[in-house]
Every structure is written in structure tokens, then in C-alpha cells.
Design an enzyme around this catalytic site. Structure first.
Site, PDB file in Angstrom:
ATOM      1  N   TYR A 239       0.846  -1.195   0.000  1.00 28.24           N
ATOM      2  CA  TYR A 239       0.000   0.000   0.000  1.00 28.24           C
ATOM      3  C   TYR A 239       0.877   1.238   0.000  1.00 28.24           C
ATOM      4  O   TYR A 239       1.965   1.253   0.563  1.00 28.24           O
ATOM      5  CB  TYR A 239      -0.973   0.037   1.184  1.00 28.24           C
ATOM      6  CG  TYR A 239      -0.367  -0.143   2.561  1.00 28.24           C
ATOM      7  CD1 TYR A 239      -0.034  -1.400   3.038  1.00 28.24           C
ATOM      8  CD2 TYR A 239      -0.160   0.954   3.406  1.00 28.24           C
ATOM      9  CE1 TYR A 239       0.491  -1.571   4.319  1.00 28.24           C
ATOM     10  CE2 TYR A 239       0.351   0.799   4.682  1.00 28.24           C
ATOM     11  CZ  TYR A 239       0.690  -0.473   5.131  1.00 28.24           C
ATOM     12  OH  TYR A 239       1.205  -0.641   6.382  1.00 28.24           O
TER      13      TYR A 239
ATOM     14  N   SER B 272       1.551   6.819  13.034  1.00 29.25           N
ATOM     15  CA  SER B 272       0.499   6.360  12.103  1.00 29.25           C
ATOM     16  C   SER B 272      -0.845   6.967  12.473  1.00 29.25           C
ATOM     17  O   SER B 272      -1.599   7.406  11.601  1.00 29.25           O
ATOM     18  CB  SER B 272       0.386   4.834  12.109  1.00 29.25           C
ATOM     19  OG  SER B 272       1.564   4.258  11.582  1.00 29.25           O
TER      20      SER B 272
ATOM     21  N   HIS C 207       7.769   3.728  16.489  1.00 34.41           N
ATOM     22  CA  HIS C 207       7.377   3.000  15.279  1.00 34.41           C
ATOM     23  C   HIS C 207       8.299   1.788  15.056  1.00 34.41           C
ATOM     24  O   HIS C 207       7.835   0.676  14.836  1.00 34.41           O
ATOM     25  CB  HIS C 207       7.439   3.949  14.075  1.00 34.41           C
ATOM     26  CG  HIS C 207       7.305   3.270  12.752  1.00 34.41           C
ATOM     27  ND1 HIS C 207       6.080   2.972  12.195  1.00 34.41           N
ATOM     28  CD2 HIS C 207       8.236   2.813  11.874  1.00 34.41           C
ATOM     29  CE1 HIS C 207       6.274   2.363  11.032  1.00 34.41           C
ATOM     30  NE2 HIS C 207       7.567   2.249  10.805  1.00 34.41           N
TER      31      HIS C 207
HETATM   32  O1  76R Z   1      14.725   1.085   8.956  1.00 34.98           O
HETATM   33  C1  76R Z   1      14.605   0.603  10.102  1.00 34.98           C
HETATM   34  O2  76R Z   1      14.388  -0.596  10.351  1.00 34.98           O
HETATM   35  C2  76R Z   1      14.693   1.550  11.240  1.00 34.98           C
HETATM   36  C3  76R Z   1      13.372   1.808  11.809  1.00 34.98           C
HETATM   37  C4  76R Z   1      12.315   2.164  10.804  1.00 34.98           C
HETATM   38  C5  76R Z   1      12.218   3.309  10.006  1.00 34.98           C
HETATM   39  C6  76R Z   1      13.172   4.490   9.909  1.00 34.98           C
HETATM   40  C7  76R Z   1      11.168   1.340  10.509  1.00 34.98           C
HETATM   41  C8  76R Z   1      10.939   0.096  11.067  1.00 34.98           C
HETATM   42  N1  76R Z   1      10.365   1.991   9.617  1.00 34.98           N
HETATM   43  C9  76R Z   1      10.983   3.188   9.274  1.00 34.98           C
HETATM   44  C10 76R Z   1      10.518   4.142   8.372  1.00 34.98           C
HETATM   45 MN1  76R Z   1       8.499   1.439   9.043  1.00 34.98          MN
HETATM   46  N2  76R Z   1       6.689   0.813   8.398  1.00 34.98           N
HETATM   47  C11 76R Z   1       5.758   1.616   7.792  1.00 34.98           C
HETATM   48  C12 76R Z   1       4.503   0.901   7.733  1.00 34.98           C
HETATM   49  O3  76R Z   1       0.685   0.970   8.288  1.00 34.98           O
HETATM   50  C13 76R Z   1       1.321   1.861   8.899  1.00 34.98           C
HETATM   51  O4  76R Z   1       0.875   2.383   9.947  1.00 34.98           O
HETATM   52  C14 76R Z   1       2.649   2.336   8.363  1.00 34.98           C
HETATM   53  C15 76R Z   1       3.219   1.485   7.246  1.00 34.98           C
HETATM   54  C16 76R Z   1       4.727  -0.356   8.257  1.00 34.98           C
HETATM   55  C17 76R Z   1       3.738  -1.489   8.392  1.00 34.98           C
HETATM   56  C18 76R Z   1       6.113  -0.399   8.680  1.00 34.98           C
HETATM   57  C19 76R Z   1       6.735  -1.500   9.265  1.00 34.98           C
HETATM   58  N3  76R Z   1       8.287   3.171   8.001  1.00 34.98           N
HETATM   59  C20 76R Z   1       9.259   4.112   7.799  1.00 34.98           C
HETATM   60  C21 76R Z   1       8.735   5.137   6.914  1.00 34.98           C
HETATM   61  C22 76R Z   1       9.499   6.386   6.412  1.00 34.98           C
HETATM   62  C23 76R Z   1       9.158   7.454   7.386  1.00 34.98           C
HETATM   63  C24 76R Z   1       9.843   8.768   7.169  1.00 34.98           C
HETATM   64  O5  76R Z   1      10.944   8.819   6.623  1.00 34.98           O
HETATM   65  O6  76R Z   1       9.220   9.787   7.588  1.00 34.98           O
HETATM   66  C25 76R Z   1       7.425   4.784   6.625  1.00 34.98           C
HETATM   67  C26 76R Z   1       6.454   5.525   5.741  1.00 34.98           C
HETATM   68  C27 76R Z   1       7.159   3.558   7.320  1.00 34.98           C
HETATM   69  C28 76R Z   1       5.947   2.909   7.310  1.00 34.98           C
HETATM   70  N4  76R Z   1       8.796  -0.342  10.025  1.00 34.98           N
HETATM   71  C29 76R Z   1       9.904  -0.743  10.732  1.00 34.98           C
HETATM   72  C30 76R Z   1       7.971  -1.464   9.878  1.00 34.98           C
HETATM   73  C31 76R Z   1       8.605  -2.591  10.526  1.00 34.98           C
HETATM   74  C32 76R Z   1       8.037  -4.004  10.552  1.00 34.98           C
HETATM   75  C33 76R Z   1       9.793  -2.132  11.051  1.00 34.98           C
HETATM   76  C34 76R Z   1      10.844  -2.928  11.831  1.00 34.98           C
HETATM   77  C35 76R Z   1      11.871  -3.404  10.841  1.00 34.98           C
HETATM   78  C36 76R Z   1      13.004  -4.129  11.467  1.00 34.98           C
HETATM   79  O7  76R Z   1      13.394  -3.803  12.576  1.00 34.98           O
HETATM   80  O8  76R Z   1      13.470  -5.052  10.779  1.00 34.98           O
END
Ligand code: 76R
EC number: 1.3.98.5
Length: 249
Positions: A145, A223, A172
């Protein structure tokens, strides 16, 4: 002006959603269908080679529901490479039996919100490079999405200080980490490329984990306050045999 997050970019991404024109496919004669499938299988074999050579990665999934039938998710070094793939596909006999449902153009992105500034060139760090140029997993399910972060009066993500954004991204990341081993996430940035700011692609063997993760994140401030979401696509892995099985009529 607030400090922008620094981002690292890796492979370019094209999510190419297609629907199958079943009446036309069924009306085609056996030979035409065989030619179309042969061409399709050649494409799959080519994409596998690119994967093996680590010059890109492709995932193929069937989509559940009426938004599309199949998604080809391609990661490649350049936008030219992606364009070449879609144009070559469009010229195949198989493509004659598909219609274009949706597509999304973006680039694999890592931001510096949580990065430990270890010094040195991050592109020399093999862990960073592996995340920017990931081999797509063969998980049973995909979820895709697009999303934005809001710019709405008091809820304007882009007006927050780096520290405020960092602390929200920490929370997050903590929720996300709770799904380690269950959900693999690839965040692709699409500001300047497509209609939303990011593409979220999730892979899991248990599709319920998508629901649990996305639901849990809805209660998390970043979110809950700032997330705006586009259409959701969910699907099942298509390996070569199951893709050929899907096309059997
Ligand atoms: O990159 C990293 O693992 C560091 C932490 C992290 C960042 C910087 C991270 C971890 N995310 C990051 C950035 Mn995320 N993520 C989403 C969604 O549905 C929703 O509410 C949001 C959609 C999911 C499901 C998700 C999952 N993340 C971002 C960004 C960029 C933000 C910005 O730059 O402003 C978005 C839009 C976004 C959205 N995130 C994680 C996950 C998961 C599962 C993790 C843990 C990953 C891990 O530790 O391996």
C-alpha cells in the site's frame, strides 16, 4: 526550516499490477496460449537470473480481490531498467491478455531517524547495502500500500522538529521490531515519482501478521496522527508451477 531526514536510496522499484482478460484468454486457441505461456516463462527465467546475479530482484504474486490479478514487483539499478522491463512485457503475446490495473514507482529508502551514526560511508557497510538492494523473499504472501504523512494544520509531519520525529520513529521501529521473523518490510520512497510519498511492501508466511502489524501501528502516534493510506493489495506467492496452473483454462 526544519531539518529534513537524510535518506539513503538503493534499487528503484516498480510494482506492476495486471488483470487477466479471462474471456480473451479462454477464446484464444491452444497454440496461441502455449506461445504466450512460453514467453512468460522465459521472462520468469530471465528475472531469476537477474536475482541470482544480484543485479535486481523480482517477486510475482497473485492478488486476491478485484483490484488486480497479478503483481510483478521489480527492483532494479535504474529507472531505465524498470522501463525496459515493462515495455518488453507489454510487447509479449501474454500481455495481450492482460490489462493494466495499477502501478507504483519508487526507490528503496532508508532514513537516518534511528541510524547509529557509526561514521564512514554507509554504502561501504554490507548490512546497509543488503537493505538497500534486497533480494525479495519467497514468502507466501505480499501486502502493498502507498502512504503519506499528513500536512494538516496542527498535524503537519513536515513542521515537526527532527527530535520530535525521531522519538516517534523510535516507537514505530519498536513496534516493527516485534514482528521480526514474521514480517519483512521494504519501505520505498516515492516523493517526486508517484502519487503518494512512500510505498510499503510487506512479506509474510502468515497473512494475519499483516493485519496484526498494521492494526498495532494504527495506535502508534506516527500512524495514528500522521498516516494517510492508499489502496491495499494483498496476495499469494506465484512460483513458476503455480503461475502456469493459474493460467490453465
Ligand atoms: O529502517 C529501520 O528498520 C529503522 C526503523 C524504521 C524506520 C526508519 C522502521 C521500522 N520503519 C521506518 C521508516 Mn516502518 N513501516 C511503515 C509501515 O501501516 C502503517 O501504519 C505504516 C506502514 C509499516 C507497516 C512499517 C513496518 N516506516 C518508515 C517510513 C518512512 C518514514 C519517514 O521517513 O518519515 C514509513 C512511511 C514507514 C511505514 N517499520 C519498521 C515497519 C517494521 C516491521 C519495522 C521494523 C523493521 C526491522 O526492525 O526489521
Amino acid at each position: 526550516m526544519n531539518e529534513a531526514a537524510l535518506t539513503l536510496e538503493g534499487w528503484y522499484a516498480l510494482h506492476d499490477f495486471r488483470s487477466i482478460n479471462w474471456p480473451a484468454w479462454k477464446a484464444a486457441d491452444e497454440e496461441e496460449r502455449a506461445v504466450a505461456l512460453e514467453e512468460l516463462n522465459e521472462f520468469l527465467a530471465d528475472w531469476d537470473q537477474v536475482d541470482e546475479a544480484k543485479q535486481g530482484s523480482t517477486a510475482v504474486y497473485s492478488i486476491v480481490g478485484q483490484k488486480a490479478d497479478v503483481v510483478f514487483m521489480h527492483l532494479r539499478e535504474t529507472l531505465e531498467d524498470l522501463n525496459e522491463i515493462e515495455n518488453a512485457f507489454n510487447k509479449t503475446t501474454f500481455a495481450k491478455y492482460t490489462t493494466k490495473s495499477y502501478s507504483y514507482v519508487s526507490v528503496v529508502e532508508l532514513s537516518n531517524y534511528l541510524a547509529a551514526s557509526g561514521g564512514g560511508d554507509p554504502m561501504e557497510n554490507p548490512h546497509v547495502v543488503a537493505r538497500l538492494k534486497p533480494q525479495l523473499p519467497k514468502s507466501r504472501h505480499i501486502c502493498f500500500y502507498p502512504m503519506n504523512k499528513k500536512r494538516d494544520l496542527s498535524d503537519n509531519w513536515y513542521m515537526l522538529s527532527m527530535d520530535e520525529r525521531k522519538s516517534m520513529m523510535q516507537s514505530h521501529g519498536l513496534i516493527g521490531r516485534g514482528y521480526a521473523g514474521k514480517v519483512k518490510q521494504i519501505i520505498t520512497g516515492s516523493v517526486g515519482f508517484d502519487d503518494w510519498e512512500w510505498g510499503v511492501t510487506l512479506f509474510a508466511d502468515d497473512a494475519l501478521q499483516f493485519k496484526k502489524l498494521v492494526y498495532e501501528m494504527r495506535f502508534d502516534e506516527v500512524s495514528a496522527r500522521f498516516g494517510e493510506f492508499g489502496p491495499f493489495y494483498v496476495g499469494n506467492l506465484l512460483d513458476h508451477p503455480s503461475l502456469n496452473q493459474l493460467m490453465k483454462v
